[in-house]
Design a protein around this motif. Structure first.
Motif, PDB file in Angstrom:
ATOM      1  N   THR A  24     -19.084  12.137   3.544  1.00 20.80           N
ATOM      2  CA  THR A  24     -20.057  11.133   3.099  1.00 20.80           C
ATOM      3  C   THR A  24     -19.539   9.743   3.458  1.00 20.80           C
ATOM      4  O   THR A  24     -18.379   9.420   3.181  1.00 20.80           O
ATOM      5  CB  THR A  24     -20.273  11.220   1.579  1.00 20.80           C
ATOM      6  N   PRO A  25     -20.371   8.897   4.082  1.00 18.45           N
ATOM      7  CA  PRO A  25     -19.915   7.535   4.417  1.00 18.45           C
ATOM      8  C   PRO A  25     -19.480   6.771   3.156  1.00 18.45           C
ATOM      9  O   PRO A  25     -20.132   6.819   2.116  1.00 18.45           O
ATOM     10  CB  PRO A  25     -21.144   6.887   5.063  1.00 18.45           C
ATOM     11  N   SER A  26     -18.366   6.080   3.285  1.00 21.92           N
ATOM     12  CA  SER A  26     -17.832   5.296   2.169  1.00 21.92           C
ATOM     13  C   SER A  26     -17.339   3.954   2.712  1.00 21.92           C
ATOM     14  O   SER A  26     -16.409   3.918   3.517  1.00 21.92           O
ATOM     15  CB  SER A  26     -16.684   6.057   1.484  1.00 21.92           C
ATOM     16  N   THR A  27     -17.982   2.895   2.265  1.00 21.61           N
ATOM     17  CA  THR A  27     -17.658   1.546   2.749  1.00 21.61           C
ATOM     18  C   THR A  27     -17.025   0.736   1.613  1.00 21.61           C
ATOM     19  O   THR A  27     -17.549   0.709   0.492  1.00 21.61           O
ATOM     20  CB  THR A  27     -18.918   0.828   3.263  1.00 21.61           C
ATOM     21  N   VAL A  28     -15.927   0.060   1.920  1.00 21.78           N
ATOM     22  CA  VAL A  28     -15.227  -0.780   0.936  1.00 21.78           C
ATOM     23  C   VAL A  28     -14.945  -2.142   1.567  1.00 21.78           C
ATOM     24  O   VAL A  28     -14.931  -2.275   2.803  1.00 21.78           O
ATOM     25  CB  VAL A  28     -13.907  -0.126   0.465  1.00 21.78           C
ATOM     26  N   GLN A  29     -14.732  -3.142   0.709  1.00 22.13           N
ATOM     27  CA  GLN A  29     -14.317  -4.462   1.173  1.00 22.13           C
ATOM     28  C   GLN A  29     -12.803  -4.454   1.356  1.00 22.13           C
ATOM     29  O   GLN A  29     -12.054  -4.387   0.379  1.00 22.13           O
ATOM     30  CB  GLN A  29     -14.726  -5.541   0.170  1.00 22.13           C
ATOM     31  N   ALA A  30     -12.355  -4.532   2.595  1.00 28.51           N
ATOM     32  CA  ALA A  30     -10.918  -4.411   2.857  1.00 28.51           C
ATOM     33  C   ALA A  30     -10.614  -4.982   4.229  1.00 28.51           C
ATOM     34  O   ALA A  30     -11.443  -5.669   4.840  1.00 28.51           O
ATOM     35  CB  ALA A  30     -10.476  -2.954   2.754  1.00 28.51           C
ATOM     36  N   ASP A  31      -9.427  -4.717   4.710  1.00 28.71           N
ATOM     37  CA  ASP A  31      -8.984  -5.088   6.052  1.00 28.71           C
ATOM     38  C   ASP A  31      -8.543  -3.798   6.740  1.00 28.71           C
ATOM     39  O   ASP A  31      -7.691  -3.065   6.221  1.00 28.71           O
ATOM     40  CB  ASP A  31      -7.826  -6.075   6.000  1.00 28.71           C
ATOM     41  N   LEU A  32      -9.132  -3.496   7.899  1.00 24.74           N
ATOM     42  CA  LEU A  32      -8.905  -2.204   8.541  1.00 24.74           C
ATOM     43  C   LEU A  32      -7.438  -1.985   8.863  1.00 24.74           C
ATOM     44  O   LEU A  32      -6.897  -0.886   8.646  1.00 24.74           O
ATOM     45  CB  LEU A  32      -9.754  -2.102   9.817  1.00 24.74           C
ATOM     46  N   THR A  33      -6.773  -3.004   9.350  1.00 26.62           N
ATOM     47  CA  THR A  33      -5.360  -2.839   9.717  1.00 26.62           C
ATOM     48  C   THR A  33      -4.503  -2.556   8.491  1.00 26.62           C
ATOM     49  O   THR A  33      -3.575  -1.739   8.544  1.00 26.62           O
ATOM     50  CB  THR A  33      -4.855  -4.095  10.439  1.00 26.62           C
ATOM     51  N   LEU A  34      -4.833  -3.201   7.377  1.00 28.17           N
ATOM     52  CA  LEU A  34      -4.072  -2.938   6.155  1.00 28.17           C
ATOM     53  C   LEU A  34      -4.344  -1.526   5.641  1.00 28.17           C
ATOM     54  O   LEU A  34      -3.429  -0.843   5.165  1.00 28.17           O
ATOM     55  CB  LEU A  34      -4.412  -3.964   5.086  1.00 28.17           C
ATOM     56  N   VAL A  35      -5.597  -1.099   5.716  1.00 21.68           N
ATOM     57  CA  VAL A  35      -5.910   0.270   5.303  1.00 21.68           C
ATOM     58  C   VAL A  35      -5.158   1.265   6.177  1.00 21.68           C
ATOM     59  O   VAL A  35      -4.593   2.262   5.683  1.00 21.68           O
ATOM     60  CB  VAL A  35      -7.431   0.506   5.357  1.00 21.68           C
ATOM     61  N   GLU A  36      -5.131   1.015   7.497  1.00 21.87           N
ATOM     62  CA  GLU A  36      -4.386   1.896   8.392  1.00 21.87           C
ATOM     63  C   GLU A  36      -2.892   1.855   8.056  1.00 21.87           C
ATOM     64  O   GLU A  36      -2.206   2.885   8.111  1.00 21.87           O
ATOM     65  CB  GLU A  36      -4.613   1.482   9.838  1.00 21.87           C
ATOM     66  N   GLY A  37      -2.381   0.669   7.722  1.00 22.07           N
ATOM     67  CA  GLY A  37      -0.974   0.580   7.335  1.00 22.07           C
ATOM     68  C   GLY A  37      -0.675   1.380   6.081  1.00 22.07           C
ATOM     69  O   GLY A  37       0.366   2.045   5.982  1.00 22.07           O
ATOM     70  N   ILE A  38      -1.587   1.340   5.092  1.00 24.76           N
ATOM     71  CA  ILE A  38      -1.399   2.137   3.877  1.00 24.76           C
ATOM     72  C   ILE A  38      -1.385   3.621   4.203  1.00 24.76           C
ATOM     73  O   ILE A  38      -0.504   4.376   3.766  1.00 24.76           O
ATOM     74  CB  ILE A  38      -2.504   1.799   2.854  1.00 24.76           C
ATOM     75  N   LEU A  39      -2.379   4.066   4.982  1.00 26.42           N
ATOM     76  CA  LEU A  39      -2.459   5.491   5.334  1.00 26.42           C
ATOM     77  C   LEU A  39      -1.248   5.915   6.155  1.00 26.42           C
ATOM     78  O   LEU A  39      -0.667   6.999   5.916  1.00 26.42           O
ATOM     79  CB  LEU A  39      -3.756   5.757   6.103  1.00 26.42           C
ATOM     80  N   ASN A  40      -0.850   5.113   7.123  1.00 22.21           N
ATOM     81  CA  ASN A  40       0.291   5.478   7.970  1.00 22.21           C
ATOM     82  C   ASN A  40       1.566   5.617   7.140  1.00 22.21           C
ATOM     83  O   ASN A  40       2.340   6.576   7.317  1.00 22.21           O
ATOM     84  CB  ASN A  40       0.491   4.442   9.074  1.00 22.21           C
ATOM     85  N   ASN A  41       1.801   4.663   6.241  1.00 16.24           N
ATOM     86  CA  ASN A  41       3.020   4.719   5.432  1.00 16.24           C
ATOM     87  C   ASN A  41       3.002   5.898   4.472  1.00 16.24           C
ATOM     88  O   ASN A  41       4.015   6.591   4.293  1.00 16.24           O
ATOM     89  CB  ASN A  41       3.201   3.411   4.661  1.00 16.24           C
ATOM     90  N   LEU A  42       1.850   6.166   3.830  1.00  9.86           N
ATOM     91  CA  LEU A  42       1.778   7.278   2.889  1.00  9.86           C
ATOM     92  C   LEU A  42       1.905   8.616   3.605  1.00  9.86           C
ATOM     93  O   LEU A  42       2.605   9.534   3.134  1.00  9.86           O
ATOM     94  CB  LEU A  42       0.468   7.211   2.098  1.00  9.86           C
ATOM     95  N   LEU A  43       1.232   8.774   4.755  1.00 10.62           N
ATOM     96  CA  LEU A  43       1.338  10.030   5.496  1.00 10.62           C
ATOM     97  C   LEU A  43       2.728  10.201   6.094  1.00 10.62           C
ATOM     98  O   LEU A  43       3.268  11.317   6.134  1.00 10.62           O
ATOM     99  CB  LEU A  43       0.273  10.075   6.593  1.00 10.62           C
ATOM    100  N   GLU A  44       3.308   9.112   6.540  1.00 12.77           N
ATOM    101  CA  GLU A  44       4.676   9.181   7.062  1.00 12.77           C
ATOM    102  C   GLU A  44       5.633   9.652   5.976  1.00 12.77           C
ATOM    103  O   GLU A  44       6.487  10.522   6.193  1.00 12.77           O
ATOM    104  CB  GLU A  44       5.088   7.805   7.580  1.00 12.77           C
ATOM    105  N   ASN A  45       5.522   9.093   4.800  1.00  8.13           N
ATOM    106  CA  ASN A  45       6.376   9.499   3.686  1.00  8.13           C
ATOM    107  C   ASN A  45       6.122  10.946   3.294  1.00  8.13           C
ATOM    108  O   ASN A  45       7.052  11.716   3.011  1.00  8.13           O
ATOM    109  CB  ASN A  45       6.133   8.595   2.474  1.00  8.13           C
ATOM    110  N   ALA A  46       4.832  11.313   3.235  1.00  7.17           N
ATOM    111  CA  ALA A  46       4.501  12.670   2.808  1.00  7.17           C
ATOM    112  C   ALA A  46       5.028  13.712   3.794  1.00  7.17           C
ATOM    113  O   ALA A  46       5.578  14.748   3.393  1.00  7.17           O
ATOM    114  CB  ALA A  46       2.983  12.807   2.649  1.00  7.17           C
ATOM    115  N   LEU A  47       4.861  13.463   5.093  1.00  9.68           N
ATOM    116  CA  LEU A  47       5.320  14.432   6.093  1.00  9.68           C
ATOM    117  C   LEU A  47       6.834  14.453   6.216  1.00  9.68           C
ATOM    118  O   LEU A  47       7.423  15.477   6.568  1.00  9.68           O
ATOM    119  CB  LEU A  47       4.692  14.118   7.461  1.00  9.68           C
TER     120      LEU A  47
END
Length: 462
Positions: free
Chosen positions: A341-364
């Motif tokens: 389902t499409p989900s739109t938030v007020q954010a900054d794409l690069t920061l969101v990618e940085g959050i995901l990259n760091n969390l997935l990096e830590n998790a893996l």
């Protein structure tokens, strides 16, 4: 060789300005004192001189159609006696003719009785004060009395000496006291200067100063505030250096691995494929570096990033696809939930990618050690009470609650043993927290629903 003198000290400037105006005030006060003293002295002497003129006029009578002074030589001496001054008199008719007295006295102007006139006159080389009084009875005439002014000048000098000398002494005492008081008041400034001069370049602790004045206290406070801002700037520079090292480590390692892989093969197709991967990794590294620079500037200036609509579901799908080959290689079940389902938030794409990259990096890297069964990492997008929650969860051993705040510090790692926690802390989670703060999105760390694993949740729209 001449040496150039520096600017005057604050003490010298204050003394010069204060004493200048005090001196001017003293001179003005002295002039007023002289004027007032001279006026009162002259009024007293003029009153006595006028009384002598009235006394002489009372002794004038008519004798044979002429005016005559009816007083003996002895009486005149008694009338005009003065122990210190010379007193002269003269009587003139309305036609200016001398009736009696000294011819040296000037002829009076026409005076209508009872007019009087006071003026200073030089007579025989001496200064005299002269009063001329018009008299109507028994027949109009003018009587003049002159008195030398040496006694007046002496009294005026004594008045000035007794009034101005104490004022001058008081001015000198005041200047001495001002010198001491100013030295005491500006002593905190000298202490502040010494404290700043002796301070090491990396020491940003507040400068101690004992200030009795609001200005010195405010100056010390301003310097301490500046030191605080400098410390914050230095901390931001250190954070930026660490962030760059952390963010660029993964793409640079990928570039090195792809280059080594390509060098081991002779097939041009493999080279082309690896070069494409290297170019993509370099692009991601450049973007990450540009954003870190922008974040450092925003952190330095204390300004907020401009938030724009971001498709969170698409960002999660792209992040999962980027890490899927690595997850497959490690035997990790990496998946996403709630991205259909499409989900739109007020954010900054690069920061969101940085959050995901760091969390997935830590998790893996850390969240799969010590778990039961196949490691699972799940990225989820959920709607809760009108807010969008982005979460990353693994099924590793997790971190005890008492160590969670410690894991947010840079460089801290989990022990890697069951029950002790294995998910990485340090730079990764510190960056996630910092990025979430810039996005104005609360972040929380905890365990999964079954009490196992590690879960990080970021709430958008809170």
């Amino acid at each position: 060789m001449s040496s150039r003198r520096g600017p005057p000290s604050l003490r010298q400037n204050l003394l010069r300005h204060i004493l200048l105006w005090l001196g001017l005030a003293w001179l003005f006060g002295s002039a007023v004192t002289v004027g007032v003293g001279q006026w009162f002295t002259q009024q007293a002497f003029d009153r006595a001189l006028l009384d002598d003129a009235y006394l002489l006029a009372s002794k004038v009578q008519v004798q044979g159609r002429r005016l005559a002074l009816q007083a003996t030589e002895r009486e005149l001496q008694d009338f005009l006696f003065d122990q210190n001054e010379t007193v002269l008199f003269a009587m003139h008719g309305t036609d200016g003719a001398l009736l009696a007295g000294e011819a040296a006295l000037p002829r009076p102007p026409r005076l209508s009785p009872p007019d009087r006139l006071f003026r200073d006159q030089d007579i025989a080389g001496r200064r005299f004060r002269v009063v001329m009084l018009g008299v109507a009875q028994p027949s109009p005439f003018v009587v003049s009395v002159a008195q030398s002014t040496s006694e007046r000048a002496r009294l005026l000098r004594e008045l000035l000496a007794f009034s101005l000398a104490p004022q001058l002494l008081l001015l000198l005492v005041l200047a001495w006291r001002l010198h001491r008081s100013i030295a005491q008041d500006i002593a905190p400034l000298a202490q502040l200067r010494a404290a700043v001069e002796q301070r090491q370049a990396g020491d940003f602790t507040p400068v101690p100063v004992q200030a009795d004045s609001a200005e010195a206290h405010d100056l010390a406070r301003a310097i301490n505030l500046l030191l605080g801002r400098l410390e914050e700037s230095a901390r931001g520079q250190r954070e930026f250096t660490g962030n760059v090292a952390h963010e660029l480590r993964t793409p640079l390692a990928g570039i090195r691995a792809q280059a080594e892989y390509g060098l081991r093969h002779r097939d041009p197709e493999v080279w082309h494929e690896q070069l494409q991967g290297i170019a993509a990794s370099e692009t991601r590294a450049s973007q990450a570096l540009d954003k870190l620079l922008a974040l450092a500037l925003a952190y330095e200036a204390g300004t907020a990033l401009q938030l724009v609509p971001v498709r969170l579901d698409e960002a999660v799908q792209e992040a999962v696809m980027r890490f899927l080959p690595r997850a497959d290689k490690q035997g990790v079940d990496l998946g996403a939930e709630g991205v259909d389902t499409p989900s739109t938030v007020q954010a900054d794409l690069t920061l969101v990618e940085g959050i995901l990259n760091n969390l997935l990096e830590n998790a893996l890297r850390h969240g799969t050690a010590g778990g039961d069964g196949r490691p699972v990492v799940t990225v989820a997008v959920q709607q809760e009470d009108g807010r969008t929650v982005l979460s990353v969860q693994d099924n590793g051993p997790g971190i005890p609650p008492e160590r969670r705040s410690e894991m947010l510090k840079r460089g801290v790692r989990g022990v890697g043993q069951p029950g002790a926690g294995s998910t990485a802390g340090g730079v990764g989670l510190a960056l996630v927290t910092f990025y979430a703060q810039l996005l104005k999105a609360p972040v929380s760390f905890g365990s999964g629903p079954d009490g196992r694993g590690w879960r990080c949740a970021i709430v958008f729209g809170a």
